[in-house]
Design an enzyme around this catalytic site. Structure first.
Site, PDB file in Angstrom:
ATOM      1  N   LEU A 188     -39.794 -32.630  71.668  1.00  0.00           N
ATOM      2  CA  LEU A 188     -40.393 -32.781  73.005  1.00  0.00           C
ATOM      3  C   LEU A 188     -41.689 -32.351  73.029  1.00  0.00           C
ATOM      4  O   LEU A 188     -42.146 -31.891  72.429  1.00  0.00           O
ATOM      5  CB  LEU A 188     -39.547 -31.908  74.159  1.00  0.00           C
ATOM      6  CG  LEU A 188     -38.038 -32.395  74.277  1.00  0.00           C
ATOM      7  CD1 LEU A 188     -37.195 -31.407  75.259  1.00  0.00           C
ATOM      8  CD2 LEU A 188     -37.661 -33.636  75.004  1.00  0.00           C
ATOM      9  N   ALA A 189     -42.388 -33.116  74.201  1.00  0.00           N
ATOM     10  CA  ALA A 189     -43.844 -32.650  74.294  1.00  0.00           C
ATOM     11  C   ALA A 189     -44.155 -31.005  74.385  1.00  0.00           C
ATOM     12  O   ALA A 189     -45.005 -30.618  73.649  1.00  0.00           O
ATOM     13  CB  ALA A 189     -44.336 -33.322  75.620  1.00  0.00           C
ATOM     14  N   GLU A 190     -43.156 -30.319  74.880  1.00  0.00           N
ATOM     15  CA  GLU A 190     -43.455 -28.849  74.772  1.00  0.00           C
ATOM     16  C   GLU A 190     -41.996 -28.103  74.977  1.00  0.00           C
ATOM     17  O   GLU A 190     -41.052 -28.733  75.397  1.00  0.00           O
ATOM     18  CB  GLU A 190     -44.010 -28.380  76.126  1.00  0.00           C
ATOM     19  CG  GLU A 190     -45.336 -29.077  76.432  1.00  0.00           C
ATOM     20  CD  GLU A 190     -46.519 -28.618  75.444  1.00  0.00           C
ATOM     21  OE1 GLU A 190     -46.301 -27.665  74.858  1.00  0.00           O
ATOM     22  OE2 GLU A 190     -47.602 -29.259  75.444  1.00  0.00           O
ATOM     23  N   THR A 191     -41.826 -27.176  74.132  1.00  0.00           N
ATOM     24  CA  THR A 191     -40.896 -26.141  74.370  1.00  0.00           C
ATOM     25  C   THR A 191     -41.486 -24.799  74.956  1.00  0.00           C
ATOM     26  O   THR A 191     -42.510 -24.261  74.230  1.00  0.00           O
ATOM     27  CB  THR A 191     -40.223 -26.063  72.940  1.00  0.00           C
ATOM     28  OG1 THR A 191     -39.450 -27.125  72.450  1.00  0.00           O
ATOM     29  CG2 THR A 191     -39.076 -24.895  73.145  1.00  0.00           C
ATOM     30  N   CYS A 219     -49.429 -24.881  79.433  1.00  0.00           N
ATOM     31  CA  CYS A 219     -48.583 -26.212  79.729  1.00  0.00           C
ATOM     32  C   CYS A 219     -48.055 -25.933  81.155  1.00  0.00           C
ATOM     33  O   CYS A 219     -47.223 -25.129  81.388  1.00  0.00           O
ATOM     34  CB  CYS A 219     -47.590 -26.020  78.510  1.00  0.00           C
ATOM     35  SG  CYS A 219     -46.690 -27.621  78.949  1.00  0.00           S
TER      36      CYS A 219
END
Length: 261
Positions: free
Chosen positions: A44-47, A71
């Site tokens: 995913l774009a961010e964790t 983020c």
């Protein structure tokens, strides 16, 4: 050993909209290499990972390729998890980032409001890579702490843009924000971050720490509605508070599970 994991669609009033983020509550920090591998596995774009320390939560964010300084959507997703799934018992959360400092979050009904430091922008000459990357020439360019922001004439320019990700990837920045005045909202934007493994981010809360100070000067106001014009789209409410920016939206739970390793 197992760890909880949630996936939340942030800046969305229903699933399959906004920006999906993974959230991993931890009892203690894992090795950086393990957290990076988890983020890469999630793809995913961010964790986001967080641990509780006293009366606040320390938070860190990883793309599939790198740890990042800030983020927005994964912080909003983490707040949603704490408010609705992990038993946080007040309407305020005190997040702390070793890279970005204090990041308070408050809940107002369904809306979760982030409070982030505003970016400092410097107007620059548009880099040649970006002139080659975009079929429409921007009317101005700015450099912030981690990103370059390009200003375009109208919303339709932002909607139709098909940039060269290879050209963007050559730049020593996290990503490129493109923005214009909105037709039915104050402003619109998109965000491209191929250098950190995110070709186009669906909704980028942290980019609004650059967008809001810029549009505050242009529109002579402090409160805004904004739309990020990705395929999934995202709706944000924003406010400039001196050297801070409030960024708000809804979030929806998509899945919950466990990581085993």
């Amino acid at each position: 050993m197992s760890y909880k994991i949630y996936q939340v669609d942030a800046f969305a009033d229903k699933i399959f909209k906004g920006n999906p983020a993974a959230v991993c509550p931890l009892p203690n920090w894992l090795d950086d290499n393990i957290m990076q591998k988890i983020a890469k596995e999630n793809n995913l774009a961010e964790t986001a990972f967080y641990i509780k320390k006293g009366n606040r939560y320390e938070i860190r964010w990883f793309t599939p390729e790198v740890e990042v300084d800030l983020c927005g959507h994964a912080t909003l997703a983490s707040a949603y998890v704490l408010f609705h799934l992990e038993g946080h018992d007040s309407n305020q959360i005190n997040f702390y980032s070793p890279r970005s400092g204090e990041l308070p979050v408050t809940k107002h009904g369904e809306i979760i409001m982030l409070n982030f430091p505003a970016d400092t922008l410097e107007e620059i000459t548009t880099p040649p890579e970006l002139l080659a990357a975009f079929e429409v020439k921007p009317i101005a360019a700015f450099k912030g702490k981690t990103d370059i922001m390009l200003i375009f004439d109208k919303e339709e320019d932002i909607k139709k843009m098909k940039p060269s990700l290879e050209e963007i990837k050559k730049l020593p920045v996290r990503g490129v924000i493109i923005t214009a005045r909105g037709t039915n909202t104050d402003f619109v934007s998109r965000f491209f971050g191929p250098a950190v493994g995110v070709d186009e981010d669906p909704v980028t809360g942290s980019a609004h720490t650059s967008l809001v100070p810029y549009w505050a000067k242009q529109l002579h106001k402090e409160s805004f509605t904004a739309i990020q014009l990705s395929e999934r789209t995202g709706v944000l409410t924003c406010k400039l508070l001196g050297d801070r920016v409030e960024i708000g939206g809804q979030a929806k739970l998509y899945l919950r599970g466990e990581i085993y390793f």
